[in-house]
Enzyme design. Structure first.
Site, PDB file in Angstrom:
ATOM      1  N   ASN A 130      30.183  30.245 -14.856  1.00 49.45           N
ATOM      2  CA  ASN A 130      29.349  29.944 -13.683  1.00 49.45           C
ATOM      3  C   ASN A 130      29.827  30.738 -12.472  1.00 49.45           C
ATOM      4  OD1 ASN A 130      27.292  28.177 -12.473  1.00 49.45           O
ATOM      5  ND2 ASN A 130      28.979  27.212 -11.362  1.00 49.45           N
TER       6      ASN A 130
ATOM      7  N   HIS B 191      22.802  30.061  -4.480  1.00 53.24           N
ATOM      8  CA  HIS B 191      22.851  29.571  -3.091  1.00 53.24           C
ATOM      9  C   HIS B 191      22.242  30.663  -2.216  1.00 53.24           C
ATOM     10  CE1 HIS B 191      25.407  26.176  -4.079  1.00 53.24           C
ATOM     11  NE2 HIS B 191      26.263  26.965  -4.697  1.00 53.24           N
TER      12      HIS B 191
ATOM     13  N   ASP C  88      20.189  26.027  -3.910  1.00 49.15           N
ATOM     14  CA  ASP C  88      19.755  25.575  -2.582  1.00 49.15           C
ATOM     15  C   ASP C  88      19.327  26.800  -1.798  1.00 49.15           C
ATOM     16  OD1 ASP C  88      22.311  26.593  -1.926  1.00 49.15           O
ATOM     17  OD2 ASP C  88      23.145  24.621  -1.469  1.00 49.15           O
TER      18      ASP C  88
ATOM     19  N   GLU D  85      23.216  25.636  -9.158  1.00 47.07           N
ATOM     20  CA  GLU D  85      23.558  25.031  -7.858  1.00 47.07           C
ATOM     21  C   GLU D  85      22.533  25.405  -6.799  1.00 47.07           C
ATOM     22  OE1 GLU D  85      27.646  25.831  -6.746  1.00 47.07           O
ATOM     23  OE2 GLU D  85      28.362  25.567  -8.796  1.00 47.07           O
TER      24      GLU D  85
ATOM     25  N   GLU E 208      33.571  30.957 -10.961  1.00 45.61           N
ATOM     26  CA  GLU E 208      33.857  31.914  -9.876  1.00 45.61           C
ATOM     27  C   GLU E 208      35.123  32.760 -10.080  1.00 45.61           C
ATOM     28  OE1 GLU E 208      33.766  29.585  -6.274  1.00 45.61           O
ATOM     29  OE2 GLU E 208      31.778  28.810  -6.695  1.00 45.61           O
TER      30      GLU E 208
HETATM   31  O1  G2I Z   1      30.716  25.405  -2.122  1.00 45.70           O
HETATM   32  C1  G2I Z   1      29.521  25.091  -2.772  1.00 45.70           C
HETATM   33  C2  G2I Z   1      29.742  25.106  -4.245  1.00 45.70           C
HETATM   34  C3  G2I Z   1      30.047  26.511  -4.707  1.00 45.70           C
HETATM   35  N1  G2I Z   1      30.121  26.574  -6.146  1.00 45.70           N
HETATM   36  C4  G2I Z   1      31.038  25.630  -6.753  1.00 45.70           C
HETATM   37  C5  G2I Z   1      30.811  24.222  -6.255  1.00 45.70           C
HETATM   38  O2  G2I Z   1      31.774  23.359  -6.780  1.00 45.70           O
HETATM   39  C6  G2I Z   1      30.819  24.160  -4.768  1.00 45.70           C
HETATM   40  O3  G2I Z   1      30.621  22.788  -4.383  1.00 45.70           O
HETATM   41  C7  G2I Z   1      31.206  22.400  -3.184  1.00 45.70           C
HETATM   42  C8  G2I Z   1      30.842  20.950  -2.928  1.00 45.70           C
HETATM   43  O4  G2I Z   1      29.462  20.856  -2.754  1.00 45.70           O
HETATM   44  C9  G2I Z   1      31.524  20.462  -1.649  1.00 45.70           C
HETATM   45  O5  G2I Z   1      31.336  19.056  -1.521  1.00 45.70           O
HETATM   46  O6  G2I Z   1      32.578  22.544  -3.275  1.00 45.70           O
HETATM   47  C10 G2I Z   1      33.220  22.245  -2.045  1.00 45.70           C
HETATM   48  C11 G2I Z   1      34.681  22.578  -2.140  1.00 45.70           C
HETATM   49  O7  G2I Z   1      34.873  23.891  -2.483  1.00 45.70           O
HETATM   50  C12 G2I Z   1      33.012  20.773  -1.714  1.00 45.70           C
HETATM   51  O8  G2I Z   1      33.550  20.486  -0.464  1.00 45.70           O
HETATM   52  C13 G2I Z   1      34.561  19.531  -0.463  1.00 45.70           C
HETATM   53  C14 G2I Z   1      35.250  19.601   0.869  1.00 45.70           C
HETATM   54  O9  G2I Z   1      35.802  20.905   1.008  1.00 45.70           O
HETATM   55  C15 G2I Z   1      36.338  18.575   0.925  1.00 45.70           C
HETATM   56  O10 G2I Z   1      36.906  18.582   2.196  1.00 45.70           O
HETATM   57  C16 G2I Z   1      35.758  17.205   0.593  1.00 45.70           C
HETATM   58  O11 G2I Z   1      36.818  16.273   0.518  1.00 45.70           O
HETATM   59  O12 G2I Z   1      34.025  18.239  -0.660  1.00 45.70           O
HETATM   60  C17 G2I Z   1      35.013  17.261  -0.735  1.00 45.70           C
HETATM   61  C18 G2I Z   1      34.393  15.930  -1.107  1.00 45.70           C
HETATM   62  O13 G2I Z   1      33.394  15.579  -0.186  1.00 45.70           O
END
Ligand code: G2I
Length: 466
Positions: free
Chosen positions: A213, A249, A280, A278, A171
């Site tokens: 990515n 997404h 969805d 990714e 990103e």
């Molecule tokens: O945002 C969706 C994805 C966009 N592209 C890059 C990916 O890395 C990203 O993944 C998401 C995860 O699916 C989430 O799980 O990235 C988020 C953060 O930018 C993740 O969220 C984080 C929460 O913000 C935190 O509060 C939490 O502690 O997940 C963490 C673990 O559950």
């Protein structure tokens, strides 16, 4: 205990399309050395992973380490998927919470689960403006650049040889029409930070594919044009880059673009693999299912689209749970979107499997009359990869365990095996039964399979009763 769960067990399902079937001589070690069996068709896959493998692709899911103790979650993961991406566990804040102190516990759990169950791993992500540890957020200039290079070196070295592809940089481009880079502390270290990251990753793990990515790059627009120009420039200047990930997404405000396939193809034409990293799609029912089907068909239509990863397993596992964007509902049931994906995977491919004429005379395949067993190979070969199905048939006495041996051609490597325990990935390899398929009645059979890169085995296989 080592466990490989059943995948690809749908041996009796008829294929809807003609399929290359190269059936090969199978030799019971002593007794059936000359037995030749030819089969005409291979089965359509009955899981996402095996169906994708038959098309020379993988099907993956983002996995969270803390869900590996959830039996429903793990059951679906092991049954359906042959690639995993740690959802958060390999990010900078997770792996280097204090500068120079690396913690791999959660990421290692996912990698180890993948390896035990014959899945490959997409590493995500070495360099990203988000989810940085606090200490890095507060850094700038050459100190930050140095910290980034050290981070990439350490993490990619820790996982060297275990990662199919790394999202090296995630990103880094701005949304909207500017066509420029996203502002971040990393960007402010100098425009060359992305190539520095790729060169560092290549040095640390030369065997991993290195990907850029991003999201909102799924159709042609100012942002994807800017990424395209970067990839073109990297290729021209020899900066190591092997693949581009399209996060994909989607929701009603940001649906699957009409030029999705064309956009994947134009990147592939630059000489990189493309991957859907990714996926969805928010929604439900047939509308959601249709969009999923479109995405899968687009990937299959682009020869260098090497695989698809969905960003979670059940709707309740999603970062956008309220949008119910995944293939399984909160109870783990398959949704219409699942069926659409599976049907699309079973419905066609580019490139089509190479048709190889059977080299042996047709199907007389009498069940072996002596003791021991025979192994019959059915090979589906495409450029660069293959899937082999192996049918193990018992002779006149029941089997209580079996071992199949065969030799892979030079350059071939097994990447994934189901329904058997492999030993070795190249050259002479053997496969042992698992706990649930060692007992085979007299004259009955069981099937296992493996997937690989290079040219699949075209010789005979030995089968030895335990
Ligand atoms: O945002 C969706 C994805 C966009 N592209 C890059 C990916 O890395 C990203 O993944 C998401 C995860 O699916 C989430 O799980 O990235 C988020 C953060 O930018 C993740 O969220 C984080 C929460 O913000 C935190 O509060 C939490 O502690 O997940 C963490 C673990 O559950």
């Amino acid at each position: 205990m080592h466990k490989v769960l059943a995948r690809g067990s749908g041996s009796s399902t008829a294929r809807s399309r003609p399929h290359t079937a190269l059936a090969l001589a199978a030799a019971g070690v002593a007794v059936f050395a000359a037995t030749v069996v030819v089969t005409a068709t291979a089965s359509a896959g009955t899981t996402l992973g095996t169906s994708a493998a038959e098309q020379g692709r993988y099907f993956g899911a983002a996995v969270a380490a803390n869900k590996l103790s959830d039996a429903t979650y793990v059951g679906i993961l092991n049954r359906e998927f042959n690639m995993v991406t740690p959802e958060n566990e390999m990010k900078w804040d997770a792996t280097e919470p204090s500068q120079g102190q690396f913690t791999y516990t959660n990421a290692d759990r996912i990698v180890s689960h993948a390896q035990t169950n014959g899945m490959r791993v997409r590493g995500h992500a070495l360099a990203w403006h988000s989810q940085q540890p606090g200490w890095a957020q507060n850094m700038s200039g050459s100190a930050l650049r140095q910290a980034l290079v050290n981070h990439i070196t350490q993490v990619a070295t820790h996982y060297r040889g275990k990662i199919y592809a790394w999202d090296v940089v995630n990103e880094a481009f701005a949304d909207g029409g500017s066509g420029g880079r996203r502002d971040s502390n990393l960007q402010r270290t100098g425009n060359d930070w992305i190539e520095a990251a790729f060169r560092t990753a290549r040095a640390a793990d030369p065997g991993a594919k290195l990907c850029y990515n991003d999201y909102n790059t799924d159709g042609q627009n100012a942002k994807s044009n800017a990424v395209y120009a970067m990839v073109q420039d990297f290729k021209a200047r020899g900066v190591p880059i092997d693949c581009v990930g399209f996060q994909s997404h989607f929701n009603s405000a940001s649906p699957v673009p009409g030029d999705y396939q064309a956009n994947l193809q134009r990147f592939a034409n630059l000489g990189v693999d493309v991957q859907i990293t990714e996926l969805d799609i928010e929604g439900s029912g047939t509308v959601q299912a249709d969009s999923y089907g479109r995405v899968v068909r687009a990937c299959l239509a682009v020869p260098r689209c090497t695989g698809i990863t969905v960003w979670g397993i059940r709707d309740t596992d999603s970062w956008r749970a309220s949008g119910t964007p995944l293939l399984f509902d909160g109870s783990g049931n398959k949704k219409p979107a699942y069926t659409a994906v599976l049907n699309a995977l079973n419905g066609g491919s580019t490139p089509p499997p190479t048709t190889t004429a059977p080299t042996t005379t047709p199907p007389t395949s009498p069940p072996p009359s002596g003791s021991g067993c025979t192994a019959t190979l059915t090979l589906s070969q495409w450029q660069g990869g293959f899937v082999t199905y192996v049918r193990v048939t018992a002779g006149a006495t029941p089997l209580n365990g079996w071992t199949v041996g065969l030799t892979l051609p030079g350059g071939a490597t097994i990447t994934n095996t189901w329904n058997a325990q492999p030993s070795g990935t190249s050259g002479a390899v053997t496969f042992r039964n698992l706990s649930y398929n060692g007992q085979v009645g007299a004259g009955a059979s069981t099937e296992f399979g493996f997937q690989g890169v290079g040219t699949g085995p075209s010789g005979s296989a030995t089968c030895t009763a335990a």
